[in-house]
Write an enzyme that holds these catalytic residues in place. Structure first.
Site, mmCIF file in Angstrom:
data_model
loop_
_atom_site.group_PDB
_atom_site.id
_atom_site.type_symbol
_atom_site.label_atom_id
_atom_site.label_comp_id
_atom_site.label_asym_id
_atom_site.label_seq_id
_atom_site.Cartn_x
_atom_site.Cartn_y
_atom_site.Cartn_z
ATOM 1 N N LEU A 44 33.304 33.536 32.822
ATOM 2 C CA LEU A 44 32.762 34.876 33.009
ATOM 3 C C LEU A 44 32.175 34.968 34.415
ATOM 4 O O LEU A 44 31.991 33.949 35.088
ATOM 5 C CB LEU A 44 31.687 35.168 31.963
ATOM 6 N N SER A 45 31.849 36.185 34.859
ATOM 7 C CA SER A 45 31.307 36.300 36.208
ATOM 8 C C SER A 45 30.011 35.507 36.354
ATOM 9 O O SER A 45 29.733 34.967 37.425
ATOM 10 C CB SER A 45 31.085 37.770 36.577
ATOM 11 N N GLU A 46 29.228 35.411 35.271
ATOM 12 C CA GLU A 46 28.010 34.598 35.317
ATOM 13 C C GLU A 46 27.748 33.923 33.974
ATOM 14 O O GLU A 46 27.981 34.521 32.913
ATOM 15 C CB GLU A 46 26.778 35.447 35.657
ATOM 16 N N THR A 47 27.250 32.711 34.041
ATOM 17 C CA THR A 47 26.678 32.026 32.882
ATOM 18 C C THR A 47 25.224 31.701 33.220
ATOM 19 O O THR A 47 24.935 31.120 34.277
ATOM 20 C CB THR A 47 27.443 30.736 32.550
#
Length: 278
Positions: A44-47
């Site tokens: 994902l774009s961020e974790t």
């Protein structure tokens, strides 16, 4: 090691819109390289990784936690949507009893405040500086934020939301074109449209950060720490309503504070809960 993991869509009340972020609750410290491996696996774009600061802390009663954010390729210094997702998990799923949470991050202490109709993030507000326009594209303004290494490009006021939404942006070569390290994110923005049949917004934007392995980020809190500064000056407003018009889309309510910071309010929809084995 096993620990809880969630996916929440930030800056939306509906599942499968807004910006998804994975949120990991860490009882104990992870090996340093494991953060990046998990973020790459989640893709994902961020974790986000929420870490207890003291052995006696717990996720239900404590009000202060460590927080780090990773894209699939690297750690980043600030991420608004993953902070909103983290607060939503603690408030709504873990049932944290506090009305305000503090996160200790690479960008200092960030606060998340629970309200009836959403969560308010207290974030830094970053100034922008004028840049010289290149070429004959219909560009109204170019600004640079050295604090965040983001380049803000305001397109002509002749363009509307539909144009920005349909604009094709080839981000594949950007890291090769700009490889000095000065720019790590590209913001495209236009002025909002007058109130009509659709909901009125003060400004629209899209955000691209291939330097961090994310071609286009659906809804970006950190970009709005820059956009808020710019559009507040341009519009003469301290309170604004913004829409990031990626294919998923998301809206943000913005309030500039007297202390030089910005409150960004949004909602989040929890879409997945599970256990990660690392």
């Amino acid at each position: 090691m096993k620990f809880p993991i969630f996916i929440a869509d930030a800056f939306t009340a509906k599942a499968f819109r807004g910006n998804p972020a994975a949120v990991c609750l860490l009882e104990n410290k992870l090996d340093e390289d494991m953060h990046q491996k998990i973020a790459k696996e989640m893709n994902l774009s961020e974790t986000a990784f929420i870490q207890k600061l003291h052995p006696t802390d717990n996720f239900t009663q404590s009000s202060c936690f460590g927080l780090r954010w990773f894209t699939p390729v690297s750690e980043v210094p600030l991420c608004g949507h993953a902070t909103l997702a983290s607060a939503a998990v603690l408030f709504h799923k873990i049932k944290n009893m506090n009305s305000t949470l503090t996160f200790v991050t690479l960008s200092g202490e960030l606060k998340a405040r629970r309200e009836e109709d959403g969560i308010v993030l207290d974030l830094p507000l970053y100034p922008v500086h004028p840049q010289t326009a290149i070429g004959d594209t219909l560009v109204q303004d170019i600004r640079y934020s050295p604090d965040t290494r983001k380049l803000l490009v305001r397109l002509s006021d002749t363009y509307n939301r539909s144009f920005l939404e349909s604009l094709k942006v080839n981000t594949q070569n950007l890291p090769q074109v700009e490889n000095t390290g000065k720019v790590k994110g590209l913001i495209l923005t236009i002025k909002g449209e007058p109130d009509g049949q659709t909901q009125a917004f003060d400004f629209y934007s899209r955000y691209f950060t291939p330097w961090f392995g994310v071609a286009e980020d659906p809804v970006t809190g950190s970009a709005h720490t820059v956009l808020s500064s710019y559009w507040s000056q341009q519009l003469g407003k301290k309170t604004m309503h913004a829409f990031q018009c990626s294919s998923r889309g998301g809206e943000l309510k913005i309030s500039l504070r007297p202390d030089g910071r910005v409150d960004i309010k949004g909602r989040a929809a929890l879409v997945l809960e599970g256990t990660l084995t690392a």
